[in-house]
Scaffold this motif. Sequence first.
Motif, PDB file in Angstrom:
ATOM      1  N   GLY A 163       0.804  -1.205   0.000  1.00  0.00           N
ATOM      2  CA  GLY A 163       0.000   0.000   0.000  1.00  0.00           C
ATOM      3  C   GLY A 163       0.838   1.256   0.000  1.00  0.00           C
ATOM      4  O   GLY A 163       2.070   1.212   0.068  1.00  0.00           O
ATOM      5  N   ASP A 164       0.147   2.356  -0.090  1.00  0.00           N
ATOM      6  CA  ASP A 164       0.821   3.654  -0.056  1.00  0.00           C
ATOM      7  C   ASP A 164       1.018   4.081   1.395  1.00  0.00           C
ATOM      8  O   ASP A 164       0.369   3.572   2.311  1.00  0.00           O
ATOM      9  CB  ASP A 164      -0.025   4.685  -0.820  1.00  0.00           C
ATOM     10  N   GLU A 205       3.379  -4.479   2.861  1.00  0.00           N
ATOM     11  CA  GLU A 205       4.294  -3.356   3.085  1.00  0.00           C
ATOM     12  C   GLU A 205       3.603  -2.069   2.672  1.00  0.00           C
ATOM     13  O   GLU A 205       2.677  -2.079   1.855  1.00  0.00           O
ATOM     14  CB  GLU A 205       5.556  -3.501   2.206  1.00  0.00           C
ATOM     15  N   VAL A 248       4.641   1.621   0.957  1.00  0.00           N
ATOM     16  CA  VAL A 248       5.743   2.217   0.200  1.00  0.00           C
ATOM     17  C   VAL A 248       5.571   3.737   0.154  1.00  0.00           C
ATOM     18  O   VAL A 248       4.474   4.262   0.270  1.00  0.00           O
ATOM     19  CB  VAL A 248       5.816   1.653  -1.236  1.00  0.00           C
TER      20      VAL A 248
END
Lengths: 154, 73
Positions: free
Chosen positions: A122-123, A151, A153
Amino acid sequence: MVTSAMKTNPQTDRKAFVTLRFAGDDLDPREISAILPVAPTRAHRKGEEFVAGEHAGKLLGRTGMWFLATDKLVPSDDLGDHLAFVRDLLYPALGDDRRIKKLRDILGRAHSRAHITCFWHGDAGETAPQIPGRFKSAIEPLAADIDTDFETVG
Amino acid sequence: MARSRARILWRNPGNPPDSVAGALGMEPRHFSRALHKIKAASDLSGADRVVIYSDGSVTDEQGEPLGNLRDED
């Protein structure tokens, strides 16, 4: 706030997907294909030559394999949609466990295992998804393990 | 796979840092997704050690080819 409805790019940047695989040295992937009505992403017997891609070329199967990745099949960045696709593949209707029973028989005969992996990158600021208990219960008869790669990012 | 001039970018377990994706000219999420698929399709877990080369090819610890990151759209 970023939500799963805020898509990134299409398939080339899918942030979530699921893989389902059946693997074992004695596994004949054609038996799995006879049960599950979807073309696998990769399928081969142990020692069988297969084309892994334009750059990789031909490789030899390390073990018997029926492998499916959902990223090209489910147009969503929501992991739940990908899990639902796998669940519906295994249970085409509520209470219909015929496919699961057949798969379990094959896995037992071929001394093979079922595995599920979940990818979600994901963001920044997004919360990693949860694997629903209902999904875990659904795959319990296959004794499949679930490997997560979560994770954020950025 | 022709790997004669390729150099090793990564040879550890787990997820490589973004610098490895950068060395291959790949967007980090695309790279991670491709590596995840190669490992899963090779019956490996995320924690298993693989070797990544500068031409995008991926092998297991023994050098057995598993795939190429550039093949995974």
